[in-house]
Design a protein around this motif. Structure first.
Motif, PDB file in Angstrom:
ATOM      1  N   ARG A   1       0.830  -1.209   0.000  1.00 28.58           N
ATOM      2  CA  ARG A   1       0.000   0.000   0.000  1.00 28.58           C
ATOM      3  C   ARG A   1       0.863   1.258   0.000  1.00 28.58           C
ATOM      4  N   ILE A   2       2.050   1.172   0.622  1.00 30.61           N
ATOM      5  CA  ILE A   2       2.939   2.319   0.766  1.00 30.61           C
ATOM      6  C   ILE A   2       4.133   2.144  -0.161  1.00 30.61           C
ATOM      7  N   TRP A   3       4.528   3.230  -0.832  1.00 32.20           N
ATOM      8  CA  TRP A   3       5.680   3.164  -1.738  1.00 32.20           C
ATOM      9  C   TRP A   3       6.943   2.843  -0.932  1.00 32.20           C
ATOM     10  N   PRO A   4       7.794   1.950  -1.435  1.00 31.66           N
ATOM     11  CA  PRO A   4       9.006   1.542  -0.717  1.00 31.66           C
ATOM     12  C   PRO A   4       9.977   2.698  -0.478  1.00 31.66           C
ATOM     13  N   ARG A   5      10.421   2.806   0.745  1.00 29.95           N
ATOM     14  CA  ARG A   5      11.338   3.871   1.151  1.00 29.95           C
ATOM     15  C   ARG A   5      12.622   3.817   0.331  1.00 29.95           C
ATOM     16  N   GLY A   6      13.007   4.981  -0.201  1.00 23.96           N
ATOM     17  CA  GLY A   6      14.274   5.094  -0.920  1.00 23.96           C
ATOM     18  C   GLY A   6      14.264   4.526  -2.330  1.00 23.96           C
ATOM     19  N   MET A   7      13.138   4.046  -2.797  1.00 20.19           N
ATOM     20  CA  MET A   7      13.053   3.409  -4.115  1.00 20.19           C
ATOM     21  C   MET A   7      12.498   4.402  -5.134  1.00 20.19           C
ATOM     22  N   THR A   8      13.170   4.521  -6.274  1.00 23.58           N
ATOM     23  CA  THR A   8      12.644   5.356  -7.354  1.00 23.58           C
ATOM     24  C   THR A   8      11.849   4.480  -8.314  1.00 23.58           C
ATOM     25  N   LYS A   9      10.990   5.097  -9.087  1.00 19.53           N
ATOM     26  CA  LYS A   9      10.211   4.324 -10.065  1.00 19.53           C
ATOM     27  C   LYS A   9      11.132   3.659 -11.087  1.00 19.53           C
ATOM     28  N   GLU A  10      12.209   4.329 -11.429  1.00 17.81           N
ATOM     29  CA  GLU A  10      13.152   3.766 -12.399  1.00 17.81           C
ATOM     30  C   GLU A  10      13.834   2.516 -11.833  1.00 17.81           C
ATOM     31  N   LYS A  11      14.278   2.588 -10.589  1.00 17.07           N
ATOM     32  CA  LYS A  11      14.976   1.455  -9.976  1.00 17.07           C
ATOM     33  C   LYS A  11      14.039   0.276  -9.705  1.00 17.07           C
ATOM     34  N   ALA A  12      12.773   0.554  -9.490  1.00 18.93           N
ATOM     35  CA  ALA A  12      11.818  -0.511  -9.165  1.00 18.93           C
ATOM     36  C   ALA A  12      11.511  -1.405 -10.366  1.00 18.93           C
ATOM     37  N   HIS A  13      11.611  -0.860 -11.569  1.00 18.84           N
ATOM     38  CA  HIS A  13      11.304  -1.633 -12.790  1.00 18.84           C
ATOM     39  C   HIS A  13       9.939  -2.309 -12.680  1.00 18.84           C
ATOM     40  N   LEU A  14       8.931  -1.527 -12.316  1.00 17.53           N
ATOM     41  CA  LEU A  14       7.576  -2.062 -12.161  1.00 17.53           C
ATOM     42  C   LEU A  14       6.808  -2.022 -13.464  1.00 17.53           C
ATOM     43  N   ASP A  15       5.928  -2.988 -13.607  1.00 17.70           N
ATOM     44  CA  ASP A  15       4.926  -2.895 -14.662  1.00 17.70           C
ATOM     45  C   ASP A  15       3.664  -2.249 -14.099  1.00 17.70           C
ATOM     46  N   GLU A  16       3.409  -2.498 -12.801  1.00 15.32           N
ATOM     47  CA  GLU A  16       2.224  -1.930 -12.155  1.00 15.32           C
ATOM     48  C   GLU A  16       2.454  -1.781 -10.659  1.00 15.32           C
ATOM     49  N   TRP A  17       1.661  -0.899 -10.062  1.00 14.30           N
ATOM     50  CA  TRP A  17       1.572  -0.788  -8.600  1.00 14.30           C
ATOM     51  C   TRP A  17       0.108  -1.026  -8.267  1.00 14.30           C
ATOM     52  N   CYS A  18      -0.169  -2.166  -7.682  1.00 10.10           N
ATOM     53  CA  CYS A  18      -1.549  -2.566  -7.372  1.00 10.10           C
ATOM     54  C   CYS A  18      -1.789  -2.419  -5.868  1.00 10.10           C
ATOM     55  N   LYS A  19      -1.834  -1.176  -5.396  1.00  9.35           N
ATOM     56  CA  LYS A  19      -1.973  -0.955  -3.953  1.00  9.35           C
ATOM     57  C   LYS A  19      -3.375  -1.283  -3.443  1.00  9.35           C
ATOM     58  N   GLN A  20      -4.362  -1.389  -4.332  1.00 11.72           N
ATOM     59  CA  GLN A  20      -5.725  -1.723  -3.917  1.00 11.72           C
ATOM     60  C   GLN A  20      -5.833  -3.133  -3.342  1.00 11.72           C
ATOM     61  N   VAL A  21      -4.861  -3.995  -3.654  1.00 11.02           N
ATOM     62  CA  VAL A  21      -4.899  -5.378  -3.173  1.00 11.02           C
ATOM     63  C   VAL A  21      -4.202  -5.529  -1.813  1.00 11.02           C
ATOM     64  N   ALA A  22      -3.525  -4.491  -1.372  1.00 11.71           N
ATOM     65  CA  ALA A  22      -2.760  -4.552  -0.116  1.00 11.71           C
ATOM     66  C   ALA A  22      -3.692  -4.647   1.094  1.00 11.71           C
ATOM     67  N   PRO A  23      -3.194  -5.193   2.195  1.00 11.85           N
ATOM     68  CA  PRO A  23      -4.000  -5.255   3.417  1.00 11.85           C
ATOM     69  C   PRO A  23      -4.351  -3.851   3.911  1.00 11.85           C
ATOM     70  N   SER A  24      -5.443  -3.764   4.643  1.00 14.33           N
ATOM     71  CA  SER A  24      -5.841  -2.488   5.224  1.00 14.33           C
ATOM     72  C   SER A  24      -4.742  -1.987   6.161  1.00 14.33           C
ATOM     73  N   THR A  25      -4.736  -0.698   6.387  1.00 11.19           N
ATOM     74  CA  THR A  25      -3.766  -0.101   7.308  1.00 11.19           C
ATOM     75  C   THR A  25      -3.899  -0.726   8.691  1.00 11.19           C
ATOM     76  N   GLU A  26      -5.134  -0.937   9.125  1.00 11.26           N
ATOM     77  CA  GLU A  26      -5.370  -1.522  10.445  1.00 11.26           C
ATOM     78  C   GLU A  26      -4.758  -2.918  10.545  1.00 11.26           C
ATOM     79  N   LEU A  27      -4.984  -3.741   9.532  1.00 16.22           N
ATOM     80  CA  LEU A  27      -4.455  -5.108   9.551  1.00 16.22           C
ATOM     81  C   LEU A  27      -2.928  -5.085   9.466  1.00 16.22           C
ATOM     82  N   ARG A  28      -2.406  -4.231   8.622  1.00 19.62           N
ATOM     83  CA  ARG A  28      -0.947  -4.133   8.465  1.00 19.62           C
ATOM     84  C   ARG A  28      -0.284  -3.721   9.788  1.00 19.62           C
ATOM     85  N   LYS A  29      -0.866  -2.739  10.465  1.00 16.88           N
ATOM     86  CA  LYS A  29      -0.294  -2.290  11.739  1.00 16.88           C
ATOM     87  C   LYS A  29      -0.429  -3.366  12.817  1.00 16.88           C
TER      88      LYS A  29
END
Length: 120
Positions: free
Chosen positions: A28-56
């Protein structure tokens, strides 16, 4: 005969590999210190991530992983999560998919729970 789904789980901080196929960040949260170029992502699917409450609540405590997995699977039935999971299923249907996470222990992350669901 149906092709076996190939779904990898890797840290987003690792260098991409040829065998990764489609690379999707599932945090859900962008990785600390990571640029979009270095990540080499095709997609960021943050909608599938656990809720903030569950993650905490989970806080990547290995002793809570089984319960986290159970609660997260329940969250994945919510409409927004379900749509995102269906999208990942479609991606995994005919290509190699690599789910990326920033956690230091990807084997006890939401990416691993998703990979198990997608492989099944």
């Amino acid at each position: 005969m149906a092709r076996k789904k190939i779904v990898h789980v890797r840290r987003v901080y690792e260098a991409p590999e040829q065998a990764d196929g489609t690379r999707v960040l599932v945090d859900r949260i962008w990785p600390r210190g990571m640029t979009k170029e270095k990540a080499h992502l095709d997609e960021w699917c943050k909608q599938v991530a656990p809720s903030t409450e569950l993650r905490k609540w989970y806080s990547h405590d290995p002793e809570r992983f089984t319960e986290f997995s159970h609660r997260y699977r329940a969250e994945l039935e919510d409409p927004e999560h379900a749509d995102a999971l269906a999208h990942l299923r479609a991606l995994a249907k005919d290509r190699t998919l690599t789910l990326l996470t920033a956690t230091k222990q990807p084997e006890i992350s939401e990416a691993e729970v998703l990979a198990e669901l997608l492989r099944g």
